[in-house]
Write a protein that holds these residues in place. Structure first.
Motif, PDB file in Angstrom:
ATOM      1  N   GLU A  39     -37.878  66.580 -27.709  1.00 52.14           N
ATOM      2  CA  GLU A  39     -39.226  66.393 -27.190  1.00 52.14           C
ATOM      3  C   GLU A  39     -39.965  65.442 -28.124  1.00 52.14           C
ATOM      4  N   THR A  40     -40.594  64.412 -27.554  1.00 54.92           N
ATOM      5  CA  THR A  40     -41.228  63.401 -28.392  1.00 54.92           C
ATOM      6  C   THR A  40     -42.732  63.273 -28.163  1.00 54.92           C
ATOM      7  N   GLY A  41     -43.296  64.079 -27.272  1.00 57.39           N
ATOM      8  CA  GLY A  41     -44.731  63.995 -27.005  1.00 57.39           C
ATOM      9  C   GLY A  41     -45.558  64.576 -28.133  1.00 57.39           C
ATOM     10  N   ASN A  42     -46.805  64.121 -28.255  1.00 51.76           N
ATOM     11  CA  ASN A  42     -47.694  64.640 -29.281  1.00 51.76           C
ATOM     12  C   ASN A  42     -47.786  66.160 -29.197  1.00 51.76           C
ATOM     13  N   GLY A  43     -47.677  66.809 -30.351  1.00 53.72           N
ATOM     14  CA  GLY A  43     -47.740  68.266 -30.418  1.00 53.72           C
ATOM     15  C   GLY A  43     -46.389  68.932 -30.386  1.00 53.72           C
ATOM     16  N   ALA A  44     -45.333  68.209 -29.974  1.00 55.27           N
ATOM     17  CA  ALA A  44     -43.988  68.798 -29.959  1.00 55.27           C
ATOM     18  C   ALA A  44     -43.538  69.085 -31.391  1.00 55.27           C
ATOM     19  N   ILE A  45     -42.720  70.118 -31.556  1.00 60.61           N
ATOM     20  CA  ILE A  45     -42.177  70.443 -32.872  1.00 60.61           C
ATOM     21  C   ILE A  45     -41.143  69.387 -33.242  1.00 60.61           C
ATOM     22  N   ALA A  46     -41.302  68.769 -34.382  1.00 61.47           N
ATOM     23  CA  ALA A  46     -40.377  67.738 -34.840  1.00 61.47           C
ATOM     24  C   ALA A  46     -39.106  68.381 -35.386  1.00 61.47           C
ATOM     25  N   PRO A  47     -37.982  67.670 -35.379  1.00 60.86           N
ATOM     26  CA  PRO A  47     -36.710  68.266 -35.797  1.00 60.86           C
ATOM     27  C   PRO A  47     -36.622  68.462 -37.304  1.00 60.86           C
ATOM     28  N   LEU A  48     -35.701  69.323 -37.704  1.00 56.01           N
ATOM     29  CA  LEU A  48     -35.417  69.531 -39.113  1.00 56.01           C
ATOM     30  C   LEU A  48     -35.067  68.207 -39.799  1.00 56.01           C
ATOM     31  N   PHE A  49     -35.490  68.070 -41.015  1.00 52.03           N
ATOM     32  CA  PHE A  49     -35.197  66.922 -41.871  1.00 52.03           C
ATOM     33  C   PHE A  49     -35.874  65.631 -41.400  1.00 52.03           C
ATOM     34  N   ILE A  50     -36.810  65.719 -40.458  1.00 55.32           N
ATOM     35  CA  ILE A  50     -37.556  64.524 -40.088  1.00 55.32           C
ATOM     36  C   ILE A  50     -38.363  64.023 -41.282  1.00 55.32           C
ATOM     37  N   HIS A  51     -38.656  64.921 -42.224  1.00 53.81           N
ATOM     38  CA  HIS A  51     -39.470  64.513 -43.382  1.00 53.81           C
ATOM     39  C   HIS A  51     -38.790  63.429 -44.214  1.00 53.81           C
ATOM     40  N   LEU A  52     -37.452  63.303 -44.108  1.00 55.31           N
ATOM     41  CA  LEU A  52     -36.757  62.247 -44.845  1.00 55.31           C
ATOM     42  C   LEU A  52     -37.029  60.867 -44.259  1.00 55.31           C
ATOM     43  N   ALA A 224     -27.799  71.453 -41.300  1.00 56.54           N
ATOM     44  CA  ALA A 224     -29.000  72.247 -41.004  1.00 56.54           C
ATOM     45  C   ALA A 224     -29.224  72.348 -39.503  1.00 56.54           C
ATOM     46  N   LEU A 225     -29.037  71.238 -38.795  1.00 55.09           N
ATOM     47  CA  LEU A 225     -29.191  71.265 -37.341  1.00 55.09           C
ATOM     48  C   LEU A 225     -28.126  72.145 -36.681  1.00 55.09           C
ATOM     49  N   TYR A 226     -26.916  72.128 -37.246  1.00 53.50           N
ATOM     50  CA  TYR A 226     -25.832  72.959 -36.722  1.00 53.50           C
ATOM     51  C   TYR A 226     -26.175  74.437 -36.919  1.00 53.50           C
ATOM     52  N   ALA A 227     -26.716  74.780 -38.097  1.00 49.14           N
ATOM     53  CA  ALA A 227     -27.125  76.167 -38.343  1.00 49.14           C
ATOM     54  C   ALA A 227     -28.199  76.601 -37.358  1.00 49.14           C
ATOM     55  N   GLU A 228     -29.169  75.727 -37.118  1.00 46.59           N
ATOM     56  CA  GLU A 228     -30.235  76.045 -36.158  1.00 46.59           C
ATOM     57  C   GLU A 228     -29.658  76.247 -34.761  1.00 46.59           C
ATOM     58  N   GLU A 229     -28.735  75.388 -34.370  1.00 40.47           N
ATOM     59  CA  GLU A 229     -28.128  75.502 -33.038  1.00 40.47           C
ATOM     60  C   GLU A 229     -27.347  76.808 -32.893  1.00 40.47           C
ATOM     61  N   LEU A 230     -26.557  77.155 -33.904  1.00 35.21           N
ATOM     62  CA  LEU A 230     -25.712  78.341 -33.812  1.00 35.21           C
ATOM     63  C   LEU A 230     -26.533  79.631 -33.805  1.00 35.21           C
ATOM     64  N   ARG A 231     -27.597  79.687 -34.604  1.00 36.06           N
ATOM     65  CA  ARG A 231     -28.394  80.907 -34.705  1.00 36.06           C
ATOM     66  C   ARG A 231     -29.514  80.949 -33.672  1.00 36.06           C
ATOM     67  N   ALA A 275     -16.566  68.848 -48.908  1.00 36.04           N
ATOM     68  CA  ALA A 275     -17.353  67.719 -49.412  1.00 36.04           C
ATOM     69  C   ALA A 275     -18.769  68.157 -49.737  1.00 36.04           C
ATOM     70  N   MET A 276     -19.387  68.913 -48.854  1.00 40.39           N
ATOM     71  CA  MET A 276     -20.713  69.478 -49.104  1.00 40.39           C
ATOM     72  C   MET A 276     -20.707  70.924 -48.649  1.00 40.39           C
ATOM     73  N   GLU A 277     -21.252  71.804 -49.496  1.00 39.34           N
ATOM     74  CA  GLU A 277     -21.392  73.193 -49.120  1.00 39.34           C
ATOM     75  C   GLU A 277     -22.877  73.511 -49.004  1.00 39.34           C
ATOM     76  N   ALA A 278     -23.203  74.387 -48.066  1.00 37.38           N
ATOM     77  CA  ALA A 278     -24.608  74.706 -47.816  1.00 37.38           C
ATOM     78  C   ALA A 278     -24.757  76.167 -47.449  1.00 37.38           C
ATOM     79  N   THR A 279     -25.972  76.665 -47.625  1.00 35.14           N
ATOM     80  CA  THR A 279     -26.301  78.033 -47.263  1.00 35.14           C
ATOM     81  C   THR A 279     -27.614  78.019 -46.473  1.00 35.14           C
ATOM     82  N   ALA A 280     -27.616  78.698 -45.342  1.00 40.94           N
ATOM     83  CA  ALA A 280     -28.818  78.821 -44.521  1.00 40.94           C
ATOM     84  C   ALA A 280     -29.226  80.290 -44.447  1.00 40.94           C
ATOM     85  N   LYS A 281     -30.539  80.537 -44.616  1.00 40.45           N
ATOM     86  CA  LYS A 281     -31.068  81.893 -44.533  1.00 40.45           C
ATOM     87  C   LYS A 281     -32.257  81.910 -43.574  1.00 40.45           C
ATOM     88  N   TRP A 282     -32.425  83.027 -42.854  1.00 43.78           N
ATOM     89  CA  TRP A 282     -33.513  83.165 -41.878  1.00 43.78           C
ATOM     90  C   TRP A 282     -34.488  84.252 -42.302  1.00 43.78           C
TER      91      TRP A 282
END
Length: 282
Positions: A39-52, A224-231, A275-282
């Protein structure tokens, strides 16, 4: 190489602030690069890591070093080691970023340390970012940047990590093909001029790599996006650490396995170690 660590540590406490509006076009380019329907309209929640993608350092071409990074000094300490890469990081998400918000990043150098690794001297610079969206504090992020020397061809190669086995497949697994257009577009999306990600002759002939390198931030974003999708919900905390390099010479995979309330994630090149290991917590 001997480093003047006292001089480099004088950068601790150095700060920098930058702001930019998260526009519909920015989110559209992010989605196009990663093949996401957003979703790209004003007010939509932006995706994870958009801050980069927000307000990346932008210097004139005359101030870019031979590797494509801005020349040393300024906000980051002038570490004289020539190779610079992300070593890892951690995020705590306090709130969402929305399309149309002005996002501000306040950055502080929190630590500078020197260690001796198998390949020689390593200098680690830790940067703490506090990110706000409008009047809301939305994200705290730690970035760990590592600098190292060029391998000396006259010396025997450092031994590989003993018994670095091929990474296991996760309970969830997704293959990714690291095409040159993907790497170039992600570099453009984040205004990352580091040539190892898009300039194959430079990566091979100057830095001695077998191919283009898949960005650490890109791997972290995909995990991070994969974790969000799976959970089905974005994590409240996400941390990651780079262990080895992924090149564009073959496919790699995103992997995830549940560990109670925690999700363990990792990337690996086909047949290669983690190559990269990560941990996601909710």
């Amino acid at each position: 190489m001997s480093l003047d660590i006292d001089h480099l540590r004088s950068w601790i406490g150095n700060t920098e602030t930058a702001s930019e509006t998260v526009t519909s076009d920015m989110v559209q380019r992010y989605g196009a690069t990663l093949d996401l329907d957003l979703e790209t309209g004003n007010g939509a929640i932006a995706p994870l890591f958009i801050h980069l993608c927000v307000a990346p350092p932008a210097v004139p071409s005359t101030e870019i070093g031979p590797d494509g990074h801005p020349k040393r000094g300024g906000f980051l300490p002038p570490v004289p080691l020539p190779r610079r890469m992300w070593a890892g990081g951690a995020l705590t998400l306090h709130d969402d970023i929305h399309v149309g918000d002005v996002v501000s990043r306040h950055s502080t150098i929190s630590d500078v340390t020197v260690k001796q690794g198998r390949s020689g001297t390593l200098c680690f610079v830790t940067v703490q970012h506090e990110i706000s969206s409008g009047t809301r504090h939305v994200l705290s992020e730690r970035q760990d940047i590592v600098y190292r020397d060029v391998d000396d061809p006259a010396k025997p190669a450092a031994p590989k990590a003993a018994g670095a086995p091929a990474a296991p497949a996760g309970a969830h697994r997704r293959p990714i093909t690291p095409t040159p257009p993907l790497l170039f577009r992600y570099s453009a999306l984040t205004f990352n001029g580091h040539r190892i990600h898009y300039d194959a002759p430079y990566a091979r002939d100057v830095e001695g790599y077998p191919g283009l390198i898949v960005h650490g931030p890109l791997q972290a974003t995909l995990l991070a996006l994969y974790a969000e999708e799976l959970r089905g919900a974005r994590p409240a905390e996400f941390s990651f650490r780079s262990l080895s390099t992924i090149f564009d010479t073959s496919d790699f995979s995103l992997n995830a396995s549940e560990d109670g309330e925690v999700m363990r994630l990792w990337t690996a090149q086909d047949g290669g170690p983690v190559a990269m290991e990560a941990t996601a917590k909710w």
